[in-house]
Motif scaffolding. Structure first.
Motif, PDB file in Angstrom:
ATOM      1  N   ALA A  85       0.835  -1.204   0.000  1.00  0.00           N
ATOM      2  CA  ALA A  85       0.000   0.000   0.000  1.00  0.00           C
ATOM      3  C   ALA A  85       0.868   1.251   0.000  1.00  0.00           C
ATOM      4  CB  ALA A  85      -0.925  -0.013   1.214  1.00  0.00           C
ATOM      5  N   PHE A  86       1.923   1.246   0.798  1.00  0.00           N
ATOM      6  CA  PHE A  86       2.794   2.423   0.852  1.00  0.00           C
ATOM      7  C   PHE A  86       3.484   2.654  -0.495  1.00  0.00           C
ATOM      8  CE2 PHE A  86       6.623   4.825   1.719  1.00  0.00           C
ATOM      9  CZ  PHE A  86       6.135   5.840   2.525  1.00  0.00           C
ATOM     10  N   MET A  87       3.908   1.560  -1.141  1.00  0.00           N
ATOM     11  CA  MET A  87       4.597   1.706  -2.420  1.00  0.00           C
ATOM     12  C   MET A  87       3.669   2.239  -3.511  1.00  0.00           C
ATOM     13  SD  MET A  87       7.706   1.188  -1.700  1.00  0.00           S
ATOM     14  CE  MET A  87       8.444   1.131  -3.338  1.00  0.00           C
ATOM     15  N   MET A  88       2.356   2.097  -3.338  1.00  0.00           N
ATOM     16  CA  MET A  88       1.413   2.741  -4.258  1.00  0.00           C
ATOM     17  C   MET A  88       1.584   4.261  -4.197  1.00  0.00           C
ATOM     18  SD  MET A  88      -2.093   0.646  -3.505  1.00  0.00           S
ATOM     19  CE  MET A  88      -2.425  -0.966  -4.189  1.00  0.00           C
ATOM     20  N   LEU A  89       1.777   4.779  -2.985  1.00  0.00           N
ATOM     21  CA  LEU A  89       1.975   6.219  -2.822  1.00  0.00           C
ATOM     22  C   LEU A  89       3.319   6.649  -3.401  1.00  0.00           C
ATOM     23  CD1 LEU A  89       0.607   6.631   0.827  1.00  0.00           C
ATOM     24  CD2 LEU A  89      -0.554   7.212  -1.311  1.00  0.00           C
ATOM     25  N   VAL A  90       4.322   5.787  -3.269  1.00  0.00           N
ATOM     26  CA  VAL A  90       5.626   6.071  -3.883  1.00  0.00           C
ATOM     27  C   VAL A  90       5.468   6.164  -5.398  1.00  0.00           C
ATOM     28  CG1 VAL A  90       7.968   5.192  -4.276  1.00  0.00           C
ATOM     29  CG2 VAL A  90       6.936   5.029  -1.988  1.00  0.00           C
ATOM     30  N   GLU A  91       4.732   5.205  -5.985  1.00  0.00           N
ATOM     31  CA  GLU A  91       4.526   5.212  -7.436  1.00  0.00           C
ATOM     32  C   GLU A  91       3.805   6.480  -7.898  1.00  0.00           C
ATOM     33  OE1 GLU A  91       4.449   0.730  -9.205  1.00  0.00           O
ATOM     34  OE2 GLU A  91       2.514   1.588  -8.639  1.00  0.00           O
ATOM     35  N   GLU A  92       2.967   7.033  -7.049  1.00  0.00           N
ATOM     36  CA  GLU A  92       2.220   8.235  -7.408  1.00  0.00           C
ATOM     37  C   GLU A  92       3.020   9.516  -7.175  1.00  0.00           C
ATOM     38  OE1 GLU A  92      -1.308   7.869  -5.066  1.00  0.00           O
ATOM     39  OE2 GLU A  92      -1.982   6.074  -6.133  1.00  0.00           O
ATOM     40  N   GLY A  93       4.270   9.365  -6.733  1.00  0.00           N
ATOM     41  CA  GLY A  93       5.127  10.519  -6.518  1.00  0.00           C
ATOM     42  C   GLY A  93       4.802  11.328  -5.285  1.00  0.00           C
ATOM     43  N   ARG A  94       4.055  10.732  -4.364  1.00  0.00           N
ATOM     44  CA  ARG A  94       3.616  11.474  -3.173  1.00  0.00           C
ATOM     45  C   ARG A  94       4.603  11.359  -2.016  1.00  0.00           C
ATOM     46  NH1 ARG A  94      -2.773   9.945  -2.914  1.00  0.00           N
ATOM     47  NH2 ARG A  94      -2.845  11.698  -1.471  1.00  0.00           N
ATOM     48  N   VAL A  95       5.549  10.452  -2.130  1.00  0.00           N
ATOM     49  CA  VAL A  95       6.564  10.251  -1.095  1.00  0.00           C
ATOM     50  C   VAL A  95       7.716   9.497  -1.746  1.00  0.00           C
ATOM     51  CG1 VAL A  95       5.482   8.078  -0.324  1.00  0.00           C
ATOM     52  CG2 VAL A  95       6.987   9.320   1.240  1.00  0.00           C
ATOM     53  N   ALA A  96       8.927   9.672  -1.208  1.00  0.00           N
ATOM     54  CA  ALA A  96      10.103   8.981  -1.750  1.00  0.00           C
ATOM     55  C   ALA A  96      10.801   8.200  -0.644  1.00  0.00           C
ATOM     56  CB  ALA A  96      11.065   9.989  -2.380  1.00  0.00           C
ATOM     57  N   LEU A  97      11.448   7.114  -1.027  1.00  0.00           N
ATOM     58  CA  LEU A  97      12.050   6.213  -0.051  1.00  0.00           C
ATOM     59  C   LEU A  97      13.216   6.837   0.701  1.00  0.00           C
ATOM     60  CD1 LEU A  97      12.014   2.854  -2.068  1.00  0.00           C
ATOM     61  CD2 LEU A  97      10.432   3.590  -0.280  1.00  0.00           C
ATOM     62  N   ASP A  98      13.910   7.798   0.094  1.00  0.00           N
ATOM     63  CA  ASP A  98      15.070   8.380   0.768  1.00  0.00           C
ATOM     64  C   ASP A  98      14.733   9.641   1.562  1.00  0.00           C
ATOM     65  OD1 ASP A  98      14.585  10.066  -1.353  1.00  0.00           O
ATOM     66  OD2 ASP A  98      16.645  10.070  -2.115  1.00  0.00           O
ATOM     67  N   GLU A  99      13.457   9.972   1.670  1.00  0.00           N
ATOM     68  CA  GLU A  99      13.076  11.137   2.459  1.00  0.00           C
ATOM     69  C   GLU A  99      13.221  10.843   3.946  1.00  0.00           C
ATOM     70  OE1 GLU A  99       9.849  13.582  -0.195  1.00  0.00           O
ATOM     71  OE2 GLU A  99       9.089  11.933   1.017  1.00  0.00           O
ATOM     72  N   PRO A 100      13.573  11.858   4.753  1.00  0.00           N
ATOM     73  CA  PRO A 100      13.654  11.644   6.200  1.00  0.00           C
ATOM     74  C   PRO A 100      12.258  11.477   6.802  1.00  0.00           C
ATOM     75  CG  PRO A 100      14.015  13.959   5.677  1.00  0.00           C
ATOM     76  CD  PRO A 100      13.966  13.227   4.371  1.00  0.00           C
ATOM     77  N   VAL A 101      12.137  10.584   7.751  1.00  0.00           N
ATOM     78  CA  VAL A 101      10.843  10.339   8.390  1.00  0.00           C
ATOM     79  C   VAL A 101      10.344  11.598   9.092  1.00  0.00           C
ATOM     80  CG1 VAL A 101       9.649   8.968  10.150  1.00  0.00           C
ATOM     81  CG2 VAL A 101      11.300   7.867   8.609  1.00  0.00           C
ATOM     82  N   HIS A 102      11.279  12.409   9.609  1.00  0.00           N
ATOM     83  CA  HIS A 102      10.838  13.604  10.354  1.00  0.00           C
ATOM     84  C   HIS A 102      10.182  14.644   9.449  1.00  0.00           C
ATOM     85  CE1 HIS A 102      15.120  15.071   9.521  1.00  0.00           C
ATOM     86  NE2 HIS A 102      14.374  16.040   9.041  1.00  0.00           N
ATOM     87  N   LYS A 103      10.269  14.486   8.139  1.00  0.00           N
ATOM     88  CA  LYS A 103       9.518  15.359   7.231  1.00  0.00           C
ATOM     89  C   LYS A 103       8.021  15.195   7.478  1.00  0.00           C
ATOM     90  CE  LYS A 103       8.536  16.179   2.317  1.00  0.00           C
ATOM     91  NZ  LYS A 103       8.882  15.827   0.914  1.00  0.00           N
ATOM     92  N   TYR A 104       7.617  13.973   7.828  1.00  0.00           N
ATOM     93  CA  TYR A 104       6.207  13.665   8.051  1.00  0.00           C
ATOM     94  C   TYR A 104       5.860  13.560   9.537  1.00  0.00           C
ATOM     95  CZ  TYR A 104       6.643  12.667   3.112  1.00  0.00           C
ATOM     96  OH  TYR A 104       6.893  12.787   1.769  1.00  0.00           O
ATOM     97  N   ILE A 105       6.885  13.312  10.374  1.00  0.00           N
ATOM     98  CA  ILE A 105       6.692  13.244  11.829  1.00  0.00           C
ATOM     99  C   ILE A 105       7.708  14.190  12.459  1.00  0.00           C
ATOM    100  CG2 ILE A 105       6.502  11.719  13.836  1.00  0.00           C
ATOM    101  CD1 ILE A 105       6.265   9.346  11.974  1.00  0.00           C
ATOM    102  N   PRO A 106       7.403  15.491  12.473  1.00  0.00           N
ATOM    103  CA  PRO A 106       8.387  16.488  12.933  1.00  0.00           C
ATOM    104  C   PRO A 106       8.908  16.234  14.343  1.00  0.00           C
ATOM    105  CG  PRO A 106       6.544  17.569  11.839  1.00  0.00           C
ATOM    106  CD  PRO A 106       6.162  16.129  11.985  1.00  0.00           C
ATOM    107  N   GLU A 107       8.058  15.671  15.209  1.00  0.00           N
ATOM    108  CA  GLU A 107       8.471  15.449  16.604  1.00  0.00           C
ATOM    109  C   GLU A 107       9.558  14.371  16.734  1.00  0.00           C
ATOM    110  OE1 GLU A 107       4.180  13.701  16.398  1.00  0.00           O
ATOM    111  OE2 GLU A 107       5.447  15.068  15.229  1.00  0.00           O
TER     112      GLU A 107
END
Length: 413
Positions: A85-107
């Motif tokens: 399911a997550f890789m579906m979002l990757v395919e849609e260009g909405r997230v990338a595998l090398d992005e830092p997790v804190h981009k989405y979870i700032p805390e």
């Protein structure tokens, strides 16, 4: 759907006698011996169900027979579904595998690595590098499971009931609690079985803008006709939920969860992408067939074949296997000759596993001894269902692999 035609094994290059021998083995060694309540095994090869058998009980106390449509807690067999399911979002260009997790979870930006101490007074050191999305998918994030009982970090997870079989809190509260607990190691430095896939489920909800469970239903379950798969069992299907047992340490078992009072009969507060699903063998076969077919089944495409190839390639740093990378005291896989992709274990060298198989075979299992594997080289899927905690109680997965592969009479290799 699960009933093989009489000539299915032979026409798909498998021996019916050898497949039937597996059922006799399971009956003698596990069911009659009182180790498992019942078993269901489905083997699919070259586009055909070549073996499908159920035996024993779904509920020993009530003498309810196991059936083709029995619903099982599949626990960590949820992880591959969440990862796809997550890789579906990757395919849609909405997230990338090398992005830092804190981009989405700032805390999580200021997470540290455990050095000493106990909760809440931990001594930590800075991360060697930020945690990336890929670390969550391949379990190199530095997160853990409390049941490993290896460190003070594990103890902090248990205190907060993070990653427990009996779920507590919500995905939001889990993310908040994890922000206060250090990592076991700096991301990418080791492999450790963990709640990482639960975090992936949280990210699916955050990035897609809809509840994680709704995303799975709309994008995977409904399109594939997986009508018996979900995070709880509705009342009209409650009679099909199996009882769950735990090994008693004496070669027997004891009731762990009565199906009539199960927590899986109502919607959970925490939607666990790491271990929350219930399903049937028929439903899970639909999911596996889509993967074996390059990400598509019956005109429904989940992901592209190149994305699936990326997921089922070893992603452990340096091309190492689990023996070289793992800090885990527990896994749903053997270690030697086995790497880890994006949601699956991946066989790199069958000779090192000491079990028949193929390079590129990918697999995982669940805490209640359920298991599956997919072998693209042999066009093979095997799905095993039962309900016994923990999955490390008996070497049934090794035995099944050996016996299923021994039934092949016409290898593709």
């Amino acid at each position: 759907m699960l009933a093989p035609t009489p000539d299915a094994p032979e026409s798909a290059g498998m021996s019916k006698a050898a497949l039937d021998r597996i059922e006799a083995h399971l009956k003698r060694r596990y069911i009659d011996a009182g180790r498992f309540p019942g078993t269901q095994l489905v083997v699919y090869r070259r586009g055909k169900v070549v073996h499908s058998a159920v035996q024993g009980f779904a509920d020993v106390e009530r003498k309810t027979p196991l059936r083709d449509d029995t619903i099982f807690r599949i626990y960590s067999m949820t992880k591959p579904v969440t990862s796809v399911a997550f890789m579906m979002l990757v395919e849609e260009g909405r997230v990338a595998l090398d992005e830092p997790v804190h981009k989405y979870i700032p805390e999580w930006k200021n997470l540290g690595v455990f050095q000493a101490g106990t909760a809440p007074a931990f001594l930590t050191k800075p991360l060697g590098r930020p945690m990336q999305i890929v670390d969550l998918l391949r379990h190199t994030s530095g997160l853990t499971y409390g049941f490993q009982q290896r460190s003070n970090v594990d103890a902090a997870y248990r205190e907060k009931k993070i990653g427990e079989v009996e779920k507590a809190g919500t995905l939001d509260s889990m993310i908040e609690d994890l922000a206060k607990i250090p990592l076991e190691f700096s991301p990418g430095e080791a492999w450790n079985y963990s709640v990482s896939t639960d975090v992936i489920g949280y990210l699916i909800g955050k990035i897609s803008g809809k509840p994680f469970e709704q995303f799975l239903k709309e994008r995977i379950f409904d399109p594939l006709g997986m009508n018996d798969t979900g995070f709880f069992v509705p009342s009209d299907k409650a009679h099909r939920l199996a009882a769950c047992y735990s090994a008693d340490g004496k070669g027997g078992m004891k009731l762990q969860e009565d199906p009539t009072t199960s927590s899986f009969l109502s919607p959970p507060s925490l939607i666990s992408g790491g271990g929350g699903l219930c399903s049937t063998a028929a439903d899970y076969l639909c999911f596996c067939r889509a993967l074996l077919n390059g990400g598509e089944l019956g005109g429904v495409r989940l992901i592209g074949p190149k994305t699936l190839a990326l997921m089922t390639t070893n992603h452990l740093p340096g091309g190492r296997d689990l023996t070289e990378m793992s800090k885990s005291l527990f896994s749903e896989s053997t270690y030697a000759g086995v790497g880890f992709g994006l949601g699956f274990s991946v066989t790199m060298n069958p000779a090192l596993t000491l079990i028949p198989g193929s390079r590129g075979e990918y697999a995982w299992g669940g805490a209640a001894s359920t298991a599956f594997w997919i072998d693209p080289a042999e066009e093979l899927i095997a799905i095993f269902m039962t309900q016994l905690l923990p999955s490390s109680s008996y070497p049934v997965r090794r035995e099944l692999r050996t016996m299923v592969y021994s039934a092949i009479t016409d290898s593709n290799l």
